[in-house]
Scaffold this motif. Sequence first.
Motif, mmCIF file in Angstrom:
data_model
loop_
_atom_site.group_PDB
_atom_site.id
_atom_site.type_symbol
_atom_site.label_atom_id
_atom_site.label_comp_id
_atom_site.label_asym_id
_atom_site.label_seq_id
_atom_site.Cartn_x
_atom_site.Cartn_y
_atom_site.Cartn_z
ATOM 1 N N PHE A 139 0.823 -1.201 0.000
ATOM 2 C CA PHE A 139 0.000 0.000 0.000
ATOM 3 C C PHE A 139 0.860 1.254 0.000
ATOM 4 O O PHE A 139 2.017 1.227 0.430
ATOM 5 C CB PHE A 139 -0.888 0.039 1.241
ATOM 6 C CG PHE A 139 -1.972 -0.985 1.241
ATOM 7 C CD1 PHE A 139 -3.198 -0.723 0.645
ATOM 8 C CD2 PHE A 139 -1.771 -2.215 1.832
ATOM 9 C CE1 PHE A 139 -4.195 -1.676 0.637
ATOM 10 C CE2 PHE A 139 -2.766 -3.172 1.836
ATOM 11 C CZ PHE A 139 -3.983 -2.899 1.235
ATOM 12 N N GLN A 140 0.246 2.348 -0.450
ATOM 13 C CA GLN A 140 0.878 3.653 -0.337
ATOM 14 C C GLN A 140 1.129 3.879 1.155
ATOM 15 O O GLN A 140 0.242 3.630 1.954
ATOM 16 C CB GLN A 140 -0.095 4.710 -0.888
ATOM 17 C CG GLN A 140 0.562 5.846 -1.577
ATOM 18 C CD GLN A 140 -0.414 6.631 -2.466
ATOM 19 O OE1 GLN A 140 -1.483 6.168 -2.812
ATOM 20 N NE2 GLN A 140 -0.017 7.820 -2.815
ATOM 21 N N GLY A 141 2.313 4.328 1.548
ATOM 22 C CA GLY A 141 2.658 4.281 2.972
ATOM 23 C C GLY A 141 3.003 2.829 3.256
ATOM 24 O O GLY A 141 3.267 2.085 2.327
ATOM 25 N N SER A 142 2.988 2.405 4.492
ATOM 26 C CA SER A 142 3.384 1.016 4.727
ATOM 27 C C SER A 142 2.290 0.177 5.368
ATOM 28 O O SER A 142 2.306 -1.042 5.281
ATOM 29 C CB SER A 142 4.627 0.965 5.615
ATOM 30 O OG SER A 142 5.659 1.682 4.993
ATOM 31 N N LYS A 154 10.293 0.810 7.561
ATOM 32 C CA LYS A 154 8.868 0.420 7.530
ATOM 33 C C LYS A 154 8.502 -0.147 6.168
ATOM 34 O O LYS A 154 7.778 -1.141 6.058
ATOM 35 C CB LYS A 154 7.980 1.636 7.809
ATOM 36 C CG LYS A 154 7.924 2.009 9.262
ATOM 37 C CD LYS A 154 6.938 3.150 9.457
ATOM 38 C CE LYS A 154 7.123 3.732 10.836
ATOM 39 N NZ LYS A 154 6.587 5.069 11.001
ATOM 40 N N ARG A 155 8.990 0.504 5.117
ATOM 41 C CA ARG A 155 8.693 0.050 3.763
ATOM 42 C C ARG A 155 9.258 -1.365 3.559
ATOM 43 O O ARG A 155 8.656 -2.217 2.924
ATOM 44 C CB ARG A 155 9.342 1.040 2.801
ATOM 45 C CG ARG A 155 8.633 1.399 1.524
ATOM 46 C CD ARG A 155 7.257 1.994 1.625
ATOM 47 N NE ARG A 155 7.083 3.261 2.261
ATOM 48 C CZ ARG A 155 6.995 4.433 1.648
ATOM 49 N NH1 ARG A 155 7.097 4.511 0.342
ATOM 50 N NH2 ARG A 155 6.778 5.531 2.324
ATOM 51 N N GLY A 174 7.424 9.700 -0.117
ATOM 52 C CA GLY A 174 7.645 10.049 1.281
ATOM 53 C C GLY A 174 9.018 9.647 1.795
ATOM 54 O O GLY A 174 9.313 9.856 2.970
ATOM 55 N N LEU A 175 9.859 9.067 0.955
ATOM 56 C CA LEU A 175 11.199 8.684 1.400
ATOM 57 C C LEU A 175 12.219 9.681 0.839
ATOM 58 O O LEU A 175 12.005 10.252 -0.222
ATOM 59 C CB LEU A 175 11.556 7.285 0.893
ATOM 60 C CG LEU A 175 10.640 6.132 1.315
ATOM 61 C CD1 LEU A 175 11.102 4.833 0.664
ATOM 62 C CD2 LEU A 175 10.628 5.983 2.837
ATOM 63 N N ASP A 176 13.329 9.848 1.563
ATOM 64 C CA ASP A 176 14.378 10.707 1.003
ATOM 65 C C ASP A 176 14.985 9.986 -0.209
ATOM 66 O O ASP A 176 14.831 8.772 -0.351
ATOM 67 C CB ASP A 176 15.435 11.008 2.071
ATOM 68 C CG ASP A 176 16.140 9.752 2.515
ATOM 69 O OD1 ASP A 176 17.067 9.312 1.797
ATOM 70 O OD2 ASP A 176 15.762 9.186 3.556
ATOM 71 N N PRO A 177 15.666 10.731 -1.111
ATOM 72 C CA PRO A 177 16.128 10.122 -2.370
ATOM 73 C C PRO A 177 17.023 8.896 -2.171
ATOM 74 O O PRO A 177 16.909 7.919 -2.915
ATOM 75 C CB PRO A 177 16.917 11.252 -3.045
ATOM 76 C CG PRO A 177 16.370 12.500 -2.451
ATOM 77 C CD PRO A 177 15.919 12.175 -1.063
ATOM 78 N N ILE A 178 17.883 8.925 -1.175
ATOM 79 C CA ILE A 178 18.804 7.791 -0.994
ATOM 80 C C ILE A 178 18.041 6.552 -0.539
ATOM 81 O O ILE A 178 18.221 5.455 -1.075
ATOM 82 C CB ILE A 178 19.929 8.159 -0.002
ATOM 83 C CG1 ILE A 178 20.813 9.224 -0.654
ATOM 84 C CG2 ILE A 178 20.755 6.931 0.374
ATOM 85 C CD1 ILE A 178 21.868 9.802 0.223
#
Length: 260
Positions: free
Chosen positions: A105-108, A165-166, A189-193
């Motif tokens: 799901f979108q988010g975890s 979480k992902r 919602g995650l930073d690029p790295i």
Amino acid sequence: MIESNSSRVDQMTASSTAGSPLIRVQNLKKSFGDHQVLRGFNLELYPNENLVIVGKSGSGKSVLIKCMVRLLVPDEGELFVFDQSVPDLDQNELDQLRTEIGFLFQGSALYDSMTVRENLLFPMRRHSDRLRGEDETSLVEEALENVGLLDAIDLLPEELSGGMKRRVALARTLILKPRIILYDEPTSGLDPITGKEIIQLILEVQKKYKTASLIITHDMDCARVISNRMIILVDGVNYAEGTYDVLSKMTDPEVSAFFK
Ligand SMILES: Nc1ncnc2c1ncn2[C@@H]1O[C@H](COP(=O)(O)OP(=O)(O)O)[C@@H](O)[C@H]1O
Ligand SMILES: [Mg+2]
């Protein structure tokens, strides 16, 4: 920059045409009130491929994949998964189907009050018939090891970073060894790295478990690295389709807007 996946495209396309599609969507329509979200969408997902769907926010990407696991019911059109018509399944058949399709799901969507271990045990207990005879603890540990998170087994979601979480959500999906995984905005919602790490993980998972993946995203870096093939969803229909390389060179403003 991560190396693009498109070098595998020719090989994928050749093998794709040989197999029959795992998912086949034809002329899918879905409205909410007088808001027509999907207006005749089509897709085929073949074994082993990573198909990416891109579309603007609110264009109906989540609605589309929710239809595939019947969290939503389409108004019109055909939707076959493993040659079964999803809208026509009875509850038992639907439950069975849902064990074979992983849905990130979108988010975890982890359960906040449960540890990582309990979050992973939860879907296993619901589908225990599928795993009869297998040792629960080793399945949980194996799934966590595959996402590099065995150390986090007794932590609560609030103790995890967004990327962790992902990973846990992905491990929870893997535990039932699905044949298809649907990813809804896996890097949002995650930073690029951290996003890049998740992309690499998705590629590793696909290799190891030989799943076919449908990835919904508006992260074009993600699309470039992951996709064997892409569909651009505009106004509820397939506006354009092709490899990242082909689409990224198109001059049509609706398409090129995604690559800016
Ligand atoms: N259950 C629902 N009831 C009413 N409208 C909905 C529902 N689910 C989605 N929508 C609407 O459908 C459109 C597409 O939503 P969605 O698929 O979530 O977009 P996205 O492409 O960003 O994932 C949006 O306008 C949204 O408000
Ligand atoms: Mg969405």
